[in-house]
Design an enzyme around this catalytic site. Structure first.
Site, PDB file in Angstrom:
ATOM      1  N   TYR A 191       0.718  -1.165   0.338  1.00 37.75           N
ATOM      2  CA  TYR A 191       0.147   0.251  -0.072  1.00 37.75           C
ATOM      3  C   TYR A 191       0.728   1.518   0.114  1.00 37.75           C
ATOM      4  O   TYR A 191       0.522   1.926  -0.647  1.00 37.75           O
ATOM      5  CB  TYR A 191      -0.572  -0.202   1.531  1.00 37.75           C
ATOM      6  CG  TYR A 191      -1.875   1.280   1.572  1.00 37.75           C
ATOM      7  CD1 TYR A 191      -3.085   1.186   0.465  1.00 37.75           C
ATOM      8  CD2 TYR A 191      -1.322   2.258   2.384  1.00 37.75           C
ATOM      9  CE1 TYR A 191      -3.937   2.294   0.815  1.00 37.75           C
ATOM     10  CE2 TYR A 191      -2.793   3.032   2.598  1.00 37.75           C
ATOM     11  CZ  TYR A 191      -3.609   3.008   1.653  1.00 37.75           C
ATOM     12  OH  TYR A 191      -4.749   4.316   2.134  1.00 37.75           O
ATOM     13  N   LYS A 194       0.752   4.348  -2.730  1.00 32.54           N
ATOM     14  CA  LYS A 194       0.465   5.157  -2.031  1.00 32.54           C
ATOM     15  C   LYS A 194       1.418   6.686  -2.879  1.00 32.54           C
ATOM     16  O   LYS A 194       1.410   7.748  -2.641  1.00 32.54           O
ATOM     17  CB  LYS A 194       0.321   5.294  -0.834  1.00 32.54           C
ATOM     18  CG  LYS A 194      -1.408   4.937  -0.834  1.00 32.54           C
ATOM     19  CD  LYS A 194      -2.053   5.610  -1.843  1.00 32.54           C
ATOM     20  CE  LYS A 194      -3.645   4.716  -1.476  1.00 32.54           C
ATOM     21  NZ  LYS A 194      -4.282   5.623  -2.066  1.00 32.54           N
TER      22      LYS A 194
HETATM   23  P1  NAI Z   1     -13.433   2.313   1.879  1.00 32.43           P
HETATM   24  O1  NAI Z   1     -13.006   1.062   1.298  1.00 32.43           O
HETATM   25  O2  NAI Z   1     -14.382   2.534   2.906  1.00 32.43           O
HETATM   26  O3  NAI Z   1     -13.999   3.292  -0.097  1.00 32.43           O
HETATM   27  C1  NAI Z   1     -12.855   2.657  -0.695  1.00 32.43           C
HETATM   28  C2  NAI Z   1     -13.898   2.586  -1.829  1.00 32.43           C
HETATM   29  O4  NAI Z   1     -13.164   1.849  -3.398  1.00 32.43           O
HETATM   30  C3  NAI Z   1     -14.956   1.440  -1.399  1.00 32.43           C
HETATM   31  O5  NAI Z   1     -16.203   1.474  -2.301  1.00 32.43           O
HETATM   32  C4  NAI Z   1     -14.713   0.320  -2.985  1.00 32.43           C
HETATM   33  O6  NAI Z   1     -15.410  -0.672  -3.208  1.00 32.43           O
HETATM   34  C5  NAI Z   1     -14.404   1.902  -3.850  1.00 32.43           C
HETATM   35  N1  NAI Z   1     -12.810  -0.260  -4.777  1.00 32.43           N
HETATM   36  C6  NAI Z   1     -11.773  -0.048  -4.415  1.00 32.43           C
HETATM   37  N2  NAI Z   1     -11.134  -1.303  -5.503  1.00 32.43           N
HETATM   38  C7  NAI Z   1     -12.359  -0.954  -6.644  1.00 32.43           C
HETATM   39  C8  NAI Z   1     -11.798  -0.534  -8.039  1.00 32.43           C
HETATM   40  N3  NAI Z   1     -10.990  -1.785  -8.296  1.00 32.43           N
HETATM   41  N4  NAI Z   1     -12.688  -0.261  -8.771  1.00 32.43           N
HETATM   42  C9  NAI Z   1     -13.793   0.616  -8.099  1.00 32.43           C
HETATM   43  N5  NAI Z   1     -13.152   1.230  -7.141  1.00 32.43           N
HETATM   44  C10 NAI Z   1     -12.774   0.117  -6.034  1.00 32.43           C
HETATM   45  O7  NAI Z   1     -11.790   3.677   1.642  1.00 32.43           O
HETATM   46  P2  NAI Z   1     -11.661   4.979   2.570  1.00 32.43           P
HETATM   47  O8  NAI Z   1     -11.027   4.834   3.442  1.00 32.43           O
HETATM   48  O9  NAI Z   1     -12.949   5.695   1.357  1.00 32.43           O
HETATM   49  O10 NAI Z   1     -10.872   5.443   1.113  1.00 32.43           O
HETATM   50  C11 NAI Z   1     -10.471   6.771  -0.081  1.00 32.43           C
HETATM   51  C12 NAI Z   1      -9.319   5.937  -0.872  1.00 32.43           C
HETATM   52  O11 NAI Z   1      -8.407   6.714   0.789  1.00 32.43           O
HETATM   53  C13 NAI Z   1      -8.172   5.428  -1.231  1.00 32.43           C
HETATM   54  O12 NAI Z   1      -7.458   5.400  -1.372  1.00 32.43           O
HETATM   55  C14 NAI Z   1      -7.535   4.701   0.362  1.00 32.43           C
HETATM   56  O13 NAI Z   1      -6.113   4.660   0.281  1.00 32.43           O
HETATM   57  C15 NAI Z   1      -7.012   6.366   1.031  1.00 32.43           C
HETATM   58  N6  NAI Z   1      -6.588   6.665   1.962  1.00 32.43           N
HETATM   59  C16 NAI Z   1      -7.103   6.063   3.292  1.00 32.43           C
HETATM   60  C17 NAI Z   1      -7.594   6.542   4.622  1.00 32.43           C
HETATM   61  C18 NAI Z   1      -8.061   6.639   5.429  1.00 32.43           C
HETATM   62  O14 NAI Z   1      -7.614   7.187   5.976  1.00 32.43           O
HETATM   63  N7  NAI Z   1      -9.909   5.852   5.473  1.00 32.43           N
HETATM   64  C19 NAI Z   1      -5.801   7.240   4.952  1.00 32.43           C
HETATM   65  C20 NAI Z   1      -4.879   7.018   3.647  1.00 32.43           C
HETATM   66  C21 NAI Z   1      -5.768   7.416   2.247  1.00 32.43           C
END
Ligand code: NAI
Length: 305
Positions: A165, A169
């Site tokens: 990851y 990133k």
């Molecule tokens: P989440 O798991 O709630 O949402 C991620 C969404 O992306 C999900 O709805 C999932 O179905 C969708 N997804 C996954 N793979 C996919 C694909 N191949 N094609 C289309 N859709 C896909 O996660 P969250 O926390 O909302 O994360 C959003 C972004 O923020 C991610 O890139 C994550 O790495 C990044 N992030 C989040 C942090 C946090 O504290 N929540 C910290 C640092 C980065």
């Protein structure tokens, strides 16, 4: 100044849950027509469902906005292309792309299968590349585009169990740095968001009392500053729990050693000077570093000729 997205078209990937959902709702509330992309799998990227994305579309439409759901897997360019084609045939332009979709497959590097490394790279890195590639020519033709990549403190600073990851990133920041340069003449601005939010991705990593403070909305407020008309370019905005900060990559001025002193012992002897942050700068491109080194070397050559 009020930030409005009236008349603009936005694509938000991974917008069925968490941060993407919050970004999509906020963009729509401020006037954007939104493609709500989500594959709808689990946190580790397995499975698929259109339910969550359709629910976000329903909420947007209930509020008088325009949106459609698309289940493209961002790791597959043909599916992403089809999604962008649909946006173009409905609305004729794409102004904003927020690359947000993501998954986790945490394990220590010693225990991690290469397939878990690869999948995380495919979704975060190639997902961002695929979506950006699919809108790039459209944005160039329009002479307008705002692209956000989603990075993470895990990439910028490291996090135990997240080598895959973290690598992914950090890679999206490398992509951003070059796209900033290549997009500038067509007013395509590219920025990065480093969020911290209570979502299903972090629910078992954060204590419950902190979860409530780490709202997705607080991060979205930052995300919107990266994709509006007067957005900056090359900003890395960190956002979480109402805190906002910026990360930048700086390089120290460094030293110059003439040819007869270019040994590891001499380099080590100047360690403190090499690391001296007093005159550090954020370089605009890789070429600026070469220019800096050559300037020092040339001036030595000239002063000795
Ligand atoms: P989440 O798991 O709630 O949402 C991620 C969404 O992306 C999900 O709805 C999932 O179905 C969708 N997804 C996954 N793979 C996919 C694909 N191949 N094609 C289309 N859709 C896909 O996660 P969250 O926390 O909302 O994360 C959003 C972004 O923020 C991610 O890139 C994550 O790495 C990044 N992030 C989040 C942090 C946090 O504290 N929540 C910290 C640092 C980065």
């Amino acid at each position: 100044m009020t930030i409005s997205f009236e008349g603009q078209v936005a694509i938000v990937t991974g917008a069925g849950n968490g941060l993407g959902r919050s970004h999509a709702l906020a963009l729509a509330q401020r006037g954007a027509k939104v493609v709500v992309n989500d594959l709808g799998g689990t946190r580790d990227g397995s499975g698929a469902s259109s339910e969550a994305a359709e629910e976000v579309v329903r909420l947007i439409q209930e509020n008088g906005g325009e949106a459609f759901a698309h289940g493209a897997n961002v790791a597959k360019f043909d599916e992403v292309s089809e999604m962008v084609d649909q946006a173009m045939s409905r609305w004729g332009r794409v102004d904003i792309l927020i690359n947000n979709a993501g998954i986790l497959r945490d394990k220590t590097f010693a225990k991690m299968d290469l397939s878990d490394f690869q999948l995380v790279m495919d979704v975060h890195v190639m997902g961002t590349v695929n979506c950006t590639k699919a809108v790039w020519e459209i944005m160039r033709q329009q002479n307008y585009g705002r692209i956000v990549v989603t990075t993470s403190s895990s990439g910028m600073y490291g996090n135990f169990g997240q080598s895959n990851y973290g690598a992914a990133k950090m890679a999206v920041l490398g992509l951003m740095n070059t796209l900033v340069l290549e997009g500038a003449k067509n007013d395509i601005r590219v920025n990065a968001l480093a969020p911290t939010a209570g979502t299903r991705m972090t629910e078992d990593l954060l204590p419950p009392e902190m979860f409530g403070l780490l709202t997705t909305e607080s991060v979205t407020a930052g995300a919107l500053t990266l994709c509006h008309k007067d957005a900056p370019s090359r900003m890395i905005l960190c956002a979480g729990a109402g805190g906002y900060a910026s990360t930048r990559l700086f390089e120290t001025d460094g030293i110059f050693l003439p040819e007869d002193q270019q040994t590891p012992e001499k380099v080590l002897a100047h360690w403190d000077d090499i690391c001296d942050t007093q005159h550090q700068t954020a370089l605009e491109s890789g070429a600026k570093q070469t220019e800096k080194f050559l300037t020092k070397a040339m001036s030595f050559v000239q002063s000795n000729s």
